[in-house]
Design a protein around this motif. Structure first.
Motif, PDB file in Angstrom:
ATOM      1  N   ARG A  80       2.477   0.109 -25.497  1.00 39.56           N
ATOM      2  CA  ARG A  80       3.200   0.050 -26.536  1.00 39.56           C
ATOM      3  C   ARG A  80       4.373  -0.966 -26.613  1.00 39.56           C
ATOM      4  O   ARG A  80       4.471  -1.682 -27.731  1.00 39.56           O
ATOM      5  CB  ARG A  80       3.699   1.601 -27.119  1.00 39.56           C
ATOM      6  CG  ARG A  80       4.319   1.536 -28.419  1.00 39.56           C
ATOM      7  CD  ARG A  80       4.869   2.934 -28.742  1.00 39.56           C
ATOM      8  NE  ARG A  80       3.717   3.638 -29.150  1.00 39.56           N
ATOM      9  CZ  ARG A  80       3.639   5.029 -28.491  1.00 39.56           C
ATOM     10  NH1 ARG A  80       4.066   5.475 -27.566  1.00 39.56           N
ATOM     11  NH2 ARG A  80       2.529   5.694 -28.825  1.00 39.56           N
ATOM     12  N   LYS A  84       4.159  -4.457 -28.989  1.00 38.65           N
ATOM     13  CA  LYS A  84       5.339  -4.512 -29.816  1.00 38.65           C
ATOM     14  C   LYS A  84       6.101  -5.619 -29.648  1.00 38.65           C
ATOM     15  O   LYS A  84       6.351  -6.569 -30.668  1.00 38.65           O
ATOM     16  CB  LYS A  84       6.366  -3.190 -29.783  1.00 38.65           C
ATOM     17  CG  LYS A  84       7.430  -3.348 -30.804  1.00 38.65           C
ATOM     18  CD  LYS A  84       8.258  -2.206 -30.746  1.00 38.65           C
ATOM     19  CE  LYS A  84       9.411  -1.997 -31.462  1.00 38.65           C
ATOM     20  NZ  LYS A  84      10.090  -0.777 -31.434  1.00 38.65           N
ATOM     21  N   THR A  87       3.765  -8.967 -30.339  1.00 41.27           N
ATOM     22  CA  THR A  87       3.480  -9.149 -32.029  1.00 41.27           C
ATOM     23  C   THR A  87       4.533  -9.125 -32.953  1.00 41.27           C
ATOM     24  O   THR A  87       4.702  -9.137 -34.080  1.00 41.27           O
ATOM     25  CB  THR A  87       2.785  -8.279 -32.580  1.00 41.27           C
ATOM     26  OG1 THR A  87       3.223  -6.688 -32.462  1.00 41.27           O
ATOM     27  CG2 THR A  87       1.031  -7.986 -31.618  1.00 41.27           C
ATOM     28  N   ASN A  89       6.628  -6.752 -33.694  1.00 43.10           N
ATOM     29  CA  ASN A  89       6.503  -5.611 -34.438  1.00 43.10           C
ATOM     30  C   ASN A  89       5.751  -5.549 -35.606  1.00 43.10           C
ATOM     31  O   ASN A  89       5.615  -4.813 -36.488  1.00 43.10           O
ATOM     32  CB  ASN A  89       8.118  -5.225 -35.153  1.00 43.10           C
ATOM     33  CG  ASN A  89       9.114  -4.981 -33.877  1.00 43.10           C
ATOM     34  OD1 ASN A  89       8.778  -4.068 -33.097  1.00 43.10           O
ATOM     35  ND2 ASN A  89      10.194  -5.368 -34.262  1.00 43.10           N
ATOM     36  N   PHE A  91       2.454  -4.492 -36.512  1.00 43.76           N
ATOM     37  CA  PHE A  91       1.176  -3.704 -36.033  1.00 43.76           C
ATOM     38  C   PHE A  91       0.114  -3.504 -37.085  1.00 43.76           C
ATOM     39  O   PHE A  91      -0.712  -2.450 -36.949  1.00 43.76           O
ATOM     40  CB  PHE A  91       1.919  -2.114 -35.900  1.00 43.76           C
ATOM     41  CG  PHE A  91       2.517  -2.074 -34.752  1.00 43.76           C
ATOM     42  CD1 PHE A  91       1.769  -1.577 -33.451  1.00 43.76           C
ATOM     43  CD2 PHE A  91       3.831  -2.546 -34.292  1.00 43.76           C
ATOM     44  CE1 PHE A  91       2.282  -1.353 -32.376  1.00 43.76           C
ATOM     45  CE2 PHE A  91       4.606  -2.307 -32.970  1.00 43.76           C
ATOM     46  CZ  PHE A  91       3.472  -1.770 -31.780  1.00 43.76           C
ATOM     47  N   ARG A  93      -2.587  -5.031 -37.852  1.00 45.13           N
ATOM     48  CA  ARG A  93      -3.925  -5.162 -37.139  1.00 45.13           C
ATOM     49  C   ARG A  93      -3.978  -5.767 -35.955  1.00 45.13           C
ATOM     50  O   ARG A  93      -3.585  -7.143 -35.984  1.00 45.13           O
ATOM     51  CB  ARG A  93      -5.062  -5.672 -38.098  1.00 45.13           C
ATOM     52  CG  ARG A  93      -6.469  -5.558 -37.553  1.00 45.13           C
ATOM     53  CD  ARG A  93      -7.361  -5.898 -38.475  1.00 45.13           C
ATOM     54  NE  ARG A  93      -8.754  -5.728 -37.990  1.00 45.13           N
ATOM     55  CZ  ARG A  93      -9.882  -6.485 -38.518  1.00 45.13           C
ATOM     56  NH1 ARG A  93      -9.764  -7.080 -39.533  1.00 45.13           N
ATOM     57  NH2 ARG A  93     -11.128  -6.083 -37.990  1.00 45.13           N
ATOM     58  N   GLN A 117      -5.493   2.437 -27.689  1.00 44.92           N
ATOM     59  CA  GLN A 117      -5.556   2.780 -29.073  1.00 44.92           C
ATOM     60  C   GLN A 117      -4.304   3.608 -29.481  1.00 44.92           C
ATOM     61  O   GLN A 117      -3.869   3.573 -30.564  1.00 44.92           O
ATOM     62  CB  GLN A 117      -6.830   3.739 -29.283  1.00 44.92           C
ATOM     63  CG  GLN A 117      -7.984   2.593 -29.288  1.00 44.92           C
ATOM     64  CD  GLN A 117      -9.320   3.588 -29.298  1.00 44.92           C
ATOM     65  OE1 GLN A 117      -9.250   4.900 -28.834  1.00 44.92           O
ATOM     66  NE2 GLN A 117     -10.236   2.819 -29.622  1.00 44.92           N
ATOM     67  N   SER A 118      -3.935   4.499 -28.436  1.00 44.01           N
ATOM     68  CA  SER A 118      -2.729   5.272 -28.756  1.00 44.01           C
ATOM     69  C   SER A 118      -1.310   4.440 -28.895  1.00 44.01           C
ATOM     70  O   SER A 118      -0.326   4.827 -29.283  1.00 44.01           O
ATOM     71  CB  SER A 118      -2.561   6.408 -27.498  1.00 44.01           C
ATOM     72  OG  SER A 118      -3.676   7.258 -27.333  1.00 44.01           O
ATOM     73  N   ALA A 119      -1.291   3.352 -28.258  1.00 43.46           N
ATOM     74  CA  ALA A 119      -0.423   2.353 -28.183  1.00 43.46           C
ATOM     75  C   ALA A 119      -0.230   1.515 -29.473  1.00 43.46           C
ATOM     76  O   ALA A 119       0.905   0.717 -29.673  1.00 43.46           O
ATOM     77  CB  ALA A 119      -0.294   1.574 -26.952  1.00 43.46           C
ATOM     78  N   GLY A 120      -1.275   1.613 -30.636  1.00 44.16           N
ATOM     79  CA  GLY A 120      -1.200   0.849 -31.505  1.00 44.16           C
ATOM     80  C   GLY A 120      -2.356  -0.133 -31.786  1.00 44.16           C
ATOM     81  O   GLY A 120      -2.280  -0.735 -32.838  1.00 44.16           O
ATOM     82  N   ARG A 122      -5.634  -1.526 -32.948  1.00 45.47           N
ATOM     83  CA  ARG A 122      -6.824  -1.125 -33.624  1.00 45.47           C
ATOM     84  C   ARG A 122      -8.176  -1.193 -33.217  1.00 45.47           C
ATOM     85  O   ARG A 122      -9.263  -0.569 -33.353  1.00 45.47           O
ATOM     86  CB  ARG A 122      -6.608  -1.968 -34.835  1.00 45.47           C
ATOM     87  CG  ARG A 122      -5.491  -1.841 -36.032  1.00 45.47           C
ATOM     88  CD  ARG A 122      -5.599  -0.417 -36.676  1.00 45.47           C
ATOM     89  NE  ARG A 122      -6.715  -0.397 -37.555  1.00 45.47           N
ATOM     90  CZ  ARG A 122      -6.433  -0.898 -38.899  1.00 45.47           C
ATOM     91  NH1 ARG A 122      -5.325  -1.379 -39.178  1.00 45.47           N
ATOM     92  NH2 ARG A 122      -7.499  -0.677 -39.653  1.00 45.47           N
TER      93      ARG A 122
END
Length: 332
Positions: A80, A84, A87, A89, A91, A93, A117-120, A122
């Motif tokens: 995560r 983060k 990118t 922040n 998030f 896609r 996937q749990s970290a964001g 897609r």
């Protein structure tokens, strides 16, 4: 438009590659959290700066060991954080390609996917580390030509022969950068009765460490703690003695290369004799390792241009290839 990231989730460091910007993150794979509340206090560079300086009740965690998740929660927090930061922040896609060892199980692969996937992320794709290293080194893996990659990481060394977009032969040993560091720590403790940390051991390895004889005789002063008095102490170590310490473990990497060659089909073996062996990963920088493999196998050995980064670079560049393979698999 989705943002595509290639992630080298390593034992020591996590690197992130983005197609337009190149390597956008390179930080330690480390999480520091409270033992009582499980709250995360620091990740990455900040966690490394706190290492060894934290009070009781604070846990320093390396959630990845030998390419395998040892702490699911810690891995989610690490991913995560890097997604983060890479990118900025954004998030909306994120598509990620994450490198994994050839030897991990299906359950372990699924754990990496679920953590991302749990970290964001897609969309999550996995690629074997040697395959990613080959792409990052500029090898055209889609051709019917055999290439051997030796990826020396922090926790594991993987030897693989790649051809036609896949891994044909692979062999791994749990001898890598951290093994060499620990060997130096134990030697200094036994020979000089001095306790040193992993950071000092890594400095010794990088500055005067070698696994093959060379004329230069270097020495280095190191600081640690006297094992008897508990007081600060210095010692002077030389290239020759460090080489003797490291050579035993380097020979295990050579044995892994030989084992992979023994299992390689003759046609691909002749390709490797012609094109040589490519060393990748941070451990590829260890002085004399390429020469030791060359002398032991009589095959040319080349070190990747940016050995520590090529796995992440290859992961990022592999996304189009993986998407195409995924589309083709639907019709098989």
């Amino acid at each position: 438009m989705p943002m595509d990231l290639g992630i080298d989730l390593g034992t020591a460091n996590t690197l992130v590659y983005e197609k337009k910007s190149g390597i956008v993150l390179n930080e330690p794979s480390m999480v520091i959290r409270s033992r009582k509340t499980r709250q995360v206090l620091a990740i990455g560079d900040e966690a490394r700066d706190m290492l060894g300086r934290t009070p009781d009740g604070v846990q320093a965690l390396r959630p990845i060991r030998n390419g395998v998740i040892t702490s699911f929660g810690g891995t989610v927090e690490l991913l995560r954080y890097v997604i983060k930061k890479a990118t900025k922040n954004n998030f909306l896609r994120v598509r990620t390609v994450i490198c994994v060892p050839c030897s991990i199980t299906e359950v372990e692969r699924r754990a990496v996917t679920e953590a991302a996937q749990s970290a964001g992320a897609r969309e999550v794709y996995l690629i074997e580390e040697p395959l990613a290293a080959a792409i990052g080194c500029g090898v055209d893996i889609s051709q019917p030509h055999g290439s051997m990659i030796v990826n020396v990481g922090a926790g594991i060394t993987e030897v693989a022969v790649v051809s036609l977009g896949g891994v044909v032969v692979s062999h791994s040993v749990r001898v890598a950068g951290e093994t060499f560091d620990n060997a130096i720590v134990q030697y200094v403790k036994k020979r000089y009765n001095t306790s040193i940390g992993d950071v000092t051991a890594e400095q010794v390895k990088c500055e005067i460490g070698s696994v093959y004889f060379h004329k230069d005789k270097e020495k280095m002063e190191i600081s640690g703690r006297d094992m008897v008095t508990g007081l600060p102490k210095t010692a002077i170590v030389a290239t020759d003695e460090i080489r003797e310490v490291l050579q035993e473990y380097a020979n295990q990497i050579v044995d892994a290369v030989k084992m992979a060659l023994e299992n390689t089909p003759p046609e691909l073996a002749s390709d490797i004799m012609e094109s040589g062996i490519v060393l990748a990963g941070g451990g590829a920088k260890l002085r004399g390792l390429g020469r030791l493999i060359n002398v032991s196998t009589e095959i040319p050995v080349y070190i990747a241009e940016s050995p520590m980064e090529c796995v992440a670079v290859g992961a990022g560049k592999s996304l189009d290839f993986l998407l195409e393979m995924n589309r083709k698999s639907r019709f098989l």
